[in-house]
Write a protein that holds these residues in place. Structure first.
Motif, PDB file in Angstrom:
ATOM      1  N   THR A   1       0.798  -1.221   0.000  1.00  0.00           N
ATOM      2  CA  THR A   1       0.000   0.000   0.000  1.00  0.00           C
ATOM      3  C   THR A   1       0.835   1.278   0.000  1.00  0.00           C
ATOM      4  O   THR A   1       0.344   2.317  -0.431  1.00  0.00           O
ATOM      5  CB  THR A   1      -0.951   0.028   1.208  1.00  0.00           C
ATOM      6  N   ALA A   2       2.057   1.192   0.501  1.00  0.00           N
ATOM      7  CA  ALA A   2       2.896   2.398   0.602  1.00  0.00           C
ATOM      8  C   ALA A   2       4.357   2.032   0.295  1.00  0.00           C
ATOM      9  O   ALA A   2       5.180   1.921   1.202  1.00  0.00           O
ATOM     10  CB  ALA A   2       2.774   3.000   1.986  1.00  0.00           C
ATOM     11  N   PRO A   3       4.678   1.860  -0.976  1.00  0.00           N
ATOM     12  CA  PRO A   3       6.024   1.381  -1.330  1.00  0.00           C
ATOM     13  C   PRO A   3       7.163   2.330  -0.960  1.00  0.00           C
ATOM     14  O   PRO A   3       8.301   1.886  -0.814  1.00  0.00           O
ATOM     15  CB  PRO A   3       5.958   1.177  -2.839  1.00  0.00           C
ATOM     16  N   ARG A   4       6.878   3.616  -0.794  1.00  0.00           N
ATOM     17  CA  ARG A   4       7.941   4.571  -0.470  1.00  0.00           C
ATOM     18  C   ARG A   4       7.906   5.047   0.982  1.00  0.00           C
ATOM     19  O   ARG A   4       8.695   5.896   1.381  1.00  0.00           O
ATOM     20  CB  ARG A   4       7.863   5.773  -1.411  1.00  0.00           C
ATOM     21  N   LEU A   5       7.021   4.491   1.783  1.00  0.00           N
ATOM     22  CA  LEU A   5       6.919   4.883   3.186  1.00  0.00           C
ATOM     23  C   LEU A   5       8.183   4.462   3.935  1.00  0.00           C
ATOM     24  O   LEU A   5       8.557   3.290   3.911  1.00  0.00           O
ATOM     25  CB  LEU A   5       5.707   4.219   3.841  1.00  0.00           C
ATOM     26  N   PRO A   6       8.859   5.392   4.592  1.00  0.00           N
ATOM     27  CA  PRO A   6      10.026   5.002   5.384  1.00  0.00           C
ATOM     28  C   PRO A   6       9.603   4.120   6.564  1.00  0.00           C
ATOM     29  O   PRO A   6       8.653   4.455   7.282  1.00  0.00           O
ATOM     30  CB  PRO A   6      10.599   6.327   5.886  1.00  0.00           C
ATOM     31  N   VAL A   7      10.287   3.003   6.732  1.00  0.00           N
ATOM     32  CA  VAL A   7      10.009   2.078   7.823  1.00  0.00           C
ATOM     33  C   VAL A   7      11.305   1.855   8.594  1.00  0.00           C
ATOM     34  O   VAL A   7      12.318   1.467   8.012  1.00  0.00           O
ATOM     35  CB  VAL A   7       9.474   0.728   7.301  1.00  0.00           C
TER      36      VAL A   7
ATOM     37  N   ASP B   1      14.628  -2.311  -1.639  1.00  0.00           N
ATOM     38  CA  ASP B   1      13.795  -1.443  -0.796  1.00  0.00           C
ATOM     39  C   ASP B   1      14.693  -0.373  -0.189  1.00  0.00           C
ATOM     40  O   ASP B   1      15.421  -0.623   0.766  1.00  0.00           O
ATOM     41  CB  ASP B   1      13.098  -2.253   0.298  1.00  0.00           C
ATOM     42  N   ALA B   2      14.622   0.811  -0.774  1.00  0.00           N
ATOM     43  CA  ALA B   2      15.472   1.916  -0.318  1.00  0.00           C
ATOM     44  C   ALA B   2      14.846   2.693   0.833  1.00  0.00           C
ATOM     45  O   ALA B   2      15.401   3.696   1.279  1.00  0.00           O
ATOM     46  CB  ALA B   2      15.745   2.861  -1.489  1.00  0.00           C
ATOM     47  N   HIS B   3      13.708   2.215   1.315  1.00  0.00           N
ATOM     48  CA  HIS B   3      12.986   2.960   2.354  1.00  0.00           C
ATOM     49  C   HIS B   3      12.811   2.150   3.634  1.00  0.00           C
ATOM     50  O   HIS B   3      11.900   2.398   4.412  1.00  0.00           O
ATOM     51  CB  HIS B   3      11.626   3.402   1.821  1.00  0.00           C
TER      52      HIS B   3
ATOM     53  N   LEU C   1      16.168  10.800  17.515  1.00  0.00           N
ATOM     54  CA  LEU C   1      15.970  12.027  16.745  1.00  0.00           C
ATOM     55  C   LEU C   1      16.937  12.163  15.568  1.00  0.00           C
ATOM     56  O   LEU C   1      16.489  12.380  14.433  1.00  0.00           O
ATOM     57  CB  LEU C   1      16.026  13.252  17.649  1.00  0.00           C
ATOM     58  N   PRO C   2      18.246  12.021  15.749  1.00  0.00           N
ATOM     59  CA  PRO C   2      19.127  12.147  14.588  1.00  0.00           C
ATOM     60  C   PRO C   2      18.916  11.038  13.547  1.00  0.00           C
ATOM     61  O   PRO C   2      19.044  11.274  12.342  1.00  0.00           O
ATOM     62  CB  PRO C   2      20.542  12.094  15.174  1.00  0.00           C
ATOM     63  N   VAL C   3      18.565   9.855  14.012  1.00  0.00           N
ATOM     64  CA  VAL C   3      18.291   8.747  13.091  1.00  0.00           C
ATOM     65  C   VAL C   3      17.071   9.083  12.240  1.00  0.00           C
ATOM     66  O   VAL C   3      17.085   8.933  11.016  1.00  0.00           O
ATOM     67  CB  VAL C   3      18.062   7.436  13.879  1.00  0.00           C
ATOM     68  N   LEU C   4      16.019   9.548  12.889  1.00  0.00           N
ATOM     69  CA  LEU C   4      14.794   9.885  12.166  1.00  0.00           C
ATOM     70  C   LEU C   4      14.998  11.085  11.241  1.00  0.00           C
ATOM     71  O   LEU C   4      14.450  11.115  10.135  1.00  0.00           O
ATOM     72  CB  LEU C   4      13.661  10.141  13.158  1.00  0.00           C
TER      73      LEU C   4
ATOM     74  N   ALA D   1      15.392  13.077   5.769  1.00  0.00           N
ATOM     75  CA  ALA D   1      16.187  13.772   4.754  1.00  0.00           C
ATOM     76  C   ALA D   1      16.392  12.905   3.522  1.00  0.00           C
ATOM     77  O   ALA D   1      16.260  13.358   2.384  1.00  0.00           O
ATOM     78  CB  ALA D   1      17.534  14.202   5.344  1.00  0.00           C
ATOM     79  N   ILE D   2      16.690  11.637   3.748  1.00  0.00           N
ATOM     80  CA  ILE D   2      16.889  10.702   2.620  1.00  0.00           C
ATOM     81  C   ILE D   2      15.584  10.528   1.855  1.00  0.00           C
ATOM     82  O   ILE D   2      15.559  10.530   0.627  1.00  0.00           O
ATOM     83  CB  ILE D   2      17.408   9.341   3.135  1.00  0.00           C
ATOM     84  N   SER D   3      14.498  10.385   2.589  1.00  0.00           N
ATOM     85  CA  SER D   3      13.194  10.142   1.959  1.00  0.00           C
ATOM     86  C   SER D   3      12.681  11.357   1.212  1.00  0.00           C
ATOM     87  O   SER D   3      11.908  11.235   0.268  1.00  0.00           O
ATOM     88  CB  SER D   3      12.175   9.726   3.019  1.00  0.00           C
TER      89      SER D   3
END
Length: 120
Positions: free
Chosen positions: A26-32, A72-74, A108-111, A116-118
């Motif tokens: 349903t959300a192929p580009r959603l960051p997980v 999967d880049a996300h 926080l820095p990880v997210l 930023a990448i997304s």
């Protein structure tokens, strides 16, 4: 908190891939962000539990890595063992307000990096 609520029947190994597949349908580009569980005091004296926690950690890392290698880049992985759990819990497992604050400060820095990448 998929790891610590997985139960003894290998539900993590069964449910995590199905859950991620459903998200991707349903959300192929959603960051997980897959985050393994934090260390627990029980790991010090319970070798069986310690091994189970290690296997859950390794499975989550391998699942994220496999999906990344498949394109999967996300999808991302964070090692929850890096979270400070000393005075940040009520009972060595469940976080207090301080524990949630420290978790947020660590993530926080990880997210931010993931966002930023997304967004690029």
């Amino acid at each position: 908190d998929v790891e610590d609520n997985a139960g003894p029947e290998n539900l993590l190994e069964k449910n995590l891939p199905v859950f991620l597949d459903a998200i991707r349908e349903t959300a192929p580009r959603l960051p997980v962000l897959i985050m393994s569980g934090a260390r627990q005091p029980r790991e010090i004296w319970d070798a069986v539990f310690r091994q189970k926690k290690c296997s859950w950690h390794d499975f989550q890392l391998m699942e994220a890595t496999r999906r990344q290698e498949e394109g999967d880049a996300h999808i991302y992985f964070f090692d929850g063992r890096l979270l400070a759990m000393n005075d940040a819990t009520v009972d060595g497992v469940h976080r207090t307000d301080l524990g949630f604050f420290e978790t947020a400060r660590t993530l926080l820095p990880v997210l931010r990096d993931i966002i930023a990448i997304s967004s690029a």
